[in-house]
Structure formats: structure tokens, C-alpha cells
Design a protein around this motif. Sequence first.
Motif, PDB file in Angstrom:
ATOM      1  N   TYR A   1       0.840  -1.196   0.000  1.00  0.00           N
ATOM      2  CA  TYR A   1       0.000   0.000   0.000  1.00  0.00           C
ATOM      3  C   TYR A   1       0.878   1.250   0.000  1.00  0.00           C
ATOM      4  CZ  TYR A   1       1.185   1.337   4.770  1.00  0.00           C
ATOM      5  OH  TYR A   1       1.867   1.764   5.879  1.00  0.00           O
ATOM      6  N   ALA A   2       0.241   2.382  -0.369  1.00  0.00           N
ATOM      7  CA  ALA A   2       0.875   3.697  -0.273  1.00  0.00           C
ATOM      8  C   ALA A   2      -0.190   4.669   0.196  1.00  0.00           C
ATOM      9  CB  ALA A   2       1.435   4.143  -1.623  1.00  0.00           C
ATOM     10  N   ALA A   3       0.147   5.498   1.186  1.00  0.00           N
ATOM     11  CA  ALA A   3      -0.806   6.465   1.739  1.00  0.00           C
ATOM     12  C   ALA A   3      -0.492   7.855   1.188  1.00  0.00           C
ATOM     13  CB  ALA A   3      -0.733   6.472   3.258  1.00  0.00           C
ATOM     14  N   PHE A   4      -1.551   8.586   0.826  1.00  0.00           N
ATOM     15  CA  PHE A   4      -1.377   9.939   0.314  1.00  0.00           C
ATOM     16  C   PHE A   4      -1.351  10.907   1.495  1.00  0.00           C
ATOM     17  CE2 PHE A   4      -3.389  13.913  -1.259  1.00  0.00           C
ATOM     18  CZ  PHE A   4      -2.340  14.329  -2.068  1.00  0.00           C
ATOM     19  N   ALA A   5      -0.249  11.646   1.637  1.00  0.00           N
ATOM     20  CA  ALA A   5      -0.064  12.520   2.793  1.00  0.00           C
ATOM     21  C   ALA A   5      -0.271  13.986   2.460  1.00  0.00           C
ATOM     22  CB  ALA A   5       1.341  12.325   3.368  1.00  0.00           C
ATOM     23  N   GLY A   6      -0.575  14.323   1.212  1.00  0.00           N
ATOM     24  CA  GLY A   6      -0.729  15.728   0.820  1.00  0.00           C
ATOM     25  C   GLY A   6      -2.113  16.270   1.111  1.00  0.00           C
ATOM     26  N   GLU A   7      -2.357  17.470   0.597  1.00  0.00           N
ATOM     27  CA  GLU A   7      -3.655  18.120   0.780  1.00  0.00           C
ATOM     28  C   GLU A   7      -4.686  17.424  -0.098  1.00  0.00           C
ATOM     29  OE1 GLU A   7      -5.764  22.509   0.300  1.00  0.00           O
ATOM     30  OE2 GLU A   7      -3.638  22.219  -0.173  1.00  0.00           O
ATOM     31  N   LEU A   8      -5.820  17.099   0.483  1.00  0.00           N
ATOM     32  CA  LEU A   8      -6.841  16.354  -0.243  1.00  0.00           C
ATOM     33  C   LEU A   8      -7.690  17.297  -1.101  1.00  0.00           C
ATOM     34  CD1 LEU A   8      -8.005  13.671   2.357  1.00  0.00           C
ATOM     35  CD2 LEU A   8      -6.991  13.253   0.120  1.00  0.00           C
ATOM     36  N   THR A   9      -7.241  17.479  -2.331  1.00  0.00           N
ATOM     37  CA  THR A   9      -8.017  18.206  -3.332  1.00  0.00           C
ATOM     38  C   THR A   9      -8.111  17.306  -4.557  1.00  0.00           C
ATOM     39  OG1 THR A   9      -6.065  19.220  -4.358  1.00  0.00           O
ATOM     40  CG2 THR A   9      -7.107  20.407  -2.519  1.00  0.00           C
ATOM     41  N   ALA A  10      -9.059  17.592  -5.436  1.00  0.00           N
ATOM     42  CA  ALA A  10      -9.235  16.767  -6.627  1.00  0.00           C
ATOM     43  C   ALA A  10      -7.963  16.743  -7.474  1.00  0.00           C
ATOM     44  CB  ALA A  10     -10.417  17.289  -7.442  1.00  0.00           C
ATOM     45  N   GLU A  11      -7.301  17.892  -7.575  1.00  0.00           N
ATOM     46  CA  GLU A  11      -6.097  17.976  -8.385  1.00  0.00           C
ATOM     47  C   GLU A  11      -4.963  17.136  -7.797  1.00  0.00           C
ATOM     48  OE1 GLU A  11      -7.841  20.513  -7.268  1.00  0.00           O
ATOM     49  OE2 GLU A  11      -8.802  21.173  -9.137  1.00  0.00           O
ATOM     50  N   GLU A  12      -4.743  17.256  -6.484  1.00  0.00           N
ATOM     51  CA  GLU A  12      -3.664  16.517  -5.836  1.00  0.00           C
ATOM     52  C   GLU A  12      -3.927  15.012  -5.852  1.00  0.00           C
ATOM     53  OE1 GLU A  12      -0.759  17.543  -4.761  1.00  0.00           O
ATOM     54  OE2 GLU A  12      -1.220  19.572  -5.464  1.00  0.00           O
ATOM     55  N   VAL A  13      -5.164  14.640  -5.633  1.00  0.00           N
ATOM     56  CA  VAL A  13      -5.507  13.217  -5.654  1.00  0.00           C
ATOM     57  C   VAL A  13      -5.325  12.646  -7.051  1.00  0.00           C
ATOM     58  CG1 VAL A  13      -7.425  11.568  -5.434  1.00  0.00           C
ATOM     59  CG2 VAL A  13      -7.068  13.315  -3.672  1.00  0.00           C
TER      60      VAL A  13
END
Length: 569
Positions: A533-545
Motif C-alpha cells: 500500500y501507499a498512503a497519500f499525505a498531501g492536501e486532499l483536493t481533486a487535483e492533488e488526488v
Amino acid sequence: MKIRSAFPVIFCASFLIFSLAAKTLDPYKVLGVERNANQREIQKAFHKLSLQYHPDKNKNKGAQEKFAEINNAYDILSDEEKRKNYDLYGDEKGNPGFQTGNTGDQGGYTYFTNGGPGQGGFTFRPQEWQTMGGHGGSKSFSFSFGGPGGQNSFGFGLDDVFSNLFGGGMGGENWFGSSTQAKSGSTRSHKSIRAVNSQVYKKEIIDKGMTWLLLSYTPTLKGTEYYESIIEEVANSFQGALKVGSINCQTELSFSKDLDVYARKAPRVFVYSYRTSDSGSLLEYNGDLTAKNLKTFCREHLPRFSKHIDLSDVELYSSNMQTLPKVVLLSTKKDTPVIWRVISGLYRKRFAFYDAEVHHVSDPTVRRMGVDALPAVVGWLPNGEKYILKTGISVKDVESAVQDLSALLDGFEKKNENTAFKSKNAYSESGDKQMPLLTGSNFGTLCGETTPVCIVGAFRSARARDKLEAILLSVSQKSFSRRRNLGTSGGDSISYSLVDASKYPSFLKSLDRSGFRSSDKLLVAYKPRKGKYAAFAGELTAEEVERFIGSVLNGDVQFTKTRQKPTFN
């Protein structure tokens, strides 16, 4: 003449001596144990002697009387309070019910099932044994339910099972009404134990939500009848709360071996339990075979799918977004009532169950929910609509309670289906869509090994869910994913789903020991085939996701090995 007149005197004196001796029989001597014997030694002695003198097996003169003595002795020594009183005061003050002589002119022996005369005892004549319950007669014989203050051989108070369904005497009647004692003390024919084969096991036991008590045996094994008698007593005590069955290893040889329950040297006892698995599993009972111990074991393995919560948290849990309707039991019980545990097992895949202790109906939280009498069941649909399903609940026995509560939940489920149908039509007209929620039952479909990458949004609040759902619905329409996996196709390159981390904390803990406890919302890319697995640690916006998912597909993201395969406990 002198000899004739002396005979009545000698007879009366002998009878008096016999009566006094019977009244003061030492339970330690009866079981053949030392006064400092521990409970395990006492249980072993009781088990051995009861097998030796059981009237169905031992036809010798005096065996029936000896059997009654053994059971009464065990009734005293297995109960710490009674044993202490006996050690301090002797038979008369320690346990008034310990006597094997007759109590009148019946020519029989009295065996008290609740600790003394006038408290649930009955009398039988020695010659009447073969006419007792299990042999077509109207009388019955039961092992001891002794214990201080109405304790029975479950090891917990009568008010927990036989007294009151929901506790507090605020509308709930006795489980068994006025016939509680008769039902709990009766013994059915051994033929009433359901014969279980592979077909019955698959259709009626596996994953059906009901606890089963199973006996595996071969007809030639010694002690089978004793095992059956213990099984039957437990079944009578839990009538409506569990089912019983027996597997004949001689006629069902391959089935018993496949199930790993084959009885070689002695009969074996199993419980089909939901304690450790949502789908249920067979667990063998390895303790001393007494009704008291087996009842405690069975009670521990009744379903536990209802979450016991504080009354102050009811409104919080009711606001959590879920795909299943929620039902909450409000009662005066400190712990989850047994009948609610049974219902939670039968309906575990159709409802989310909760229960909360209420001290008084005037509590502000209870009033705010619109409940005017206890016990009560309140339900919430997935869209947040609240319904008072029933207040002031009263039942007569376990079986009727299951029927009444089942009818209640069936009606509420229909209401949910009607609401969902209307919502579906509304969504179709407006073009809106919903993101599927991961559970243990649909994980294999939504995120199985046929899907290369699963994008899972984990949330702990309704607000976090709304944000994640909006982002994933938007991103899932992008060109890098052929189509969002809704369980209809196993060939999608990416699947999108949500998981309620407050309900299933084990999911995130399966990935990382910390369980990402500090995160209200989290995005995870999971590769089922590789277990990484890999976890997304950035800001949750549509663009970043969108950028994160693109990097996952291009191999630019470093993946970590999961601790174990994701679970939903």
C-alpha cells in the motif's frame, strides 16, 4: 412379649440414626476429595462418580440414591458461598437442601435444583427413574442450578437470562413468564438432538448467524449418553438462543473427518461461534464436562455484533454515514442483553447494531430522541431519518422474543428499501452517484486480487466522508481509469471505494500498526496481489488526488508491505 415390645423401639432408634446420618452426609466424603480440594479436583471427582452411578448405566441397588448424593454434594462444593457455609456450620446451616432421605411418606429422594426445600425441588421414587423425562414420563431430572441468591449454573445471576429480557423491570417481562422453572428444568428425549450431516451443516449452520452446540460421537463410545444429557440441559437453558445438533461419526465418516470433529476415544463437543470471526467458526470445548461450565462457555460464544456504547454517544453514532440502517437498543442493562446478541447475529449483515444503558426514561438524551418508555428500539436509515421502532417492549420467552424483534427489523428493512428505491430514482434523474463502502462482505468484490489497484478513502466523520466522496467521484471519471469498479467487473485497472475507519479500525491497522489514528480522512492506494500500500499525505483536493493516482499508475510512488491482509473486525 419382651422381644416383641423391644422391636419397635430398636426400629425407631435405627431409623432415627439413619435419618441423622443422611442429613449430615459429608459432601467431601461423598465425592472422595480432601477438604482443601480445588474446583478442578472437585469437578473431576463429580464427573467420574456421576458416570459411574448414572441410573441409565448402573442398575445396581442403591445406584440412584448414590447418584442423588453425588449431585447434591457437588451442588455444595461447586459453589464457594455454600461451601464456606458448610465448612463453618455443617450441613444444617451450610445448606438446608442437602439431604438424601425422604421428606415424607413418598419413599423417594428429594433433589433440590435451587438450593433448598420450597425452592424448585422435586421428589421421585427409586422405581420411577425409568419413567422420567427422556423416557416418556411426565417427571424430569436436572443437574444442579444451585448458587447463592438465585445464581444458576451459568455462573451468572438469574436476572441476566431467566429473569428479565432487557433489565430494570420497566416493561420487559420474564423470558419464560410463569413457567421459567418448568422449562429450564425439563429434559427432552435425546432423540430431539438434531442429526447434522454435510447438507444440514451447509444450509443451516454455516454463516447463518445462530450459535450451534454440536456433539460428535460414535455409538460405541462410552459416556455418550452422559454427554447427551449435558448437551440437553444446556439446550433447555438456552432455548431459543442457540441450536443443538449431533454428528454421528460412524454414519458421517467423511463429513466428520473433513470438519476435523471425528471422535476417536471419546465424544467431543463443539460450538459454532461468531466470537472471533464474522463468518463463524467451529471451536472445541476442552474443559471439564459439567452443565455449569458448558453453559458459561456457550454464553461467551453467543454473537457479539452489537456495539455497547454510552448513552451520550448514541446521537454521535447515529449521525455516522453507513450503507446499512442502524438500530439502537435502549435498556437498563449494564451489558448487551443476551437476546439482543442473538438478534445481532441473525441480522448482522442487514443492520448495524448498538445498545446503550439507560438509568431512567427521563434522561434528556432519551427524551430528545422521542422515547417515552423503556426498553426501546430506535432506528436510523442510511439517509439519517430516525424512527422509534418500539417502546415499552415486553416478551414472554426467548423464542417469541426472536420472532417479535425479527418482525420489527423486517418491517424497518422494508422501509429502508422503499426509501433507497426512491433515492435511487432521484439520483438517476439528477445524475448524482454514490461511492461504495467497503465491508468484510464486499471487500473481495471491490478490492479483490483481480483488481490491480484499489483507491480507498478512509474517513472518521460524516464531513470527511462527504469530502472524500466528492473528490473520488470526480477523479474516477478521469481518463486514466477506464471505469469505476462497482463490483460488476473484475477487469478494471482501478477501483474506488470508501471505508468507515471509525467502524472498521482494523482495516487501517492491517496496513500500519498506528492505524493512522491522527487522520480524520486518508487516501490509500492498495495493491491486493502484492499486498502493498501507499498512503497519500498531501492536501486532499481533486487535483492533488488525481496527481497521486497518476503517479501510482506510472510507478513513481513507493509502496510498503502491509502488516497483514486487510480485515473488517
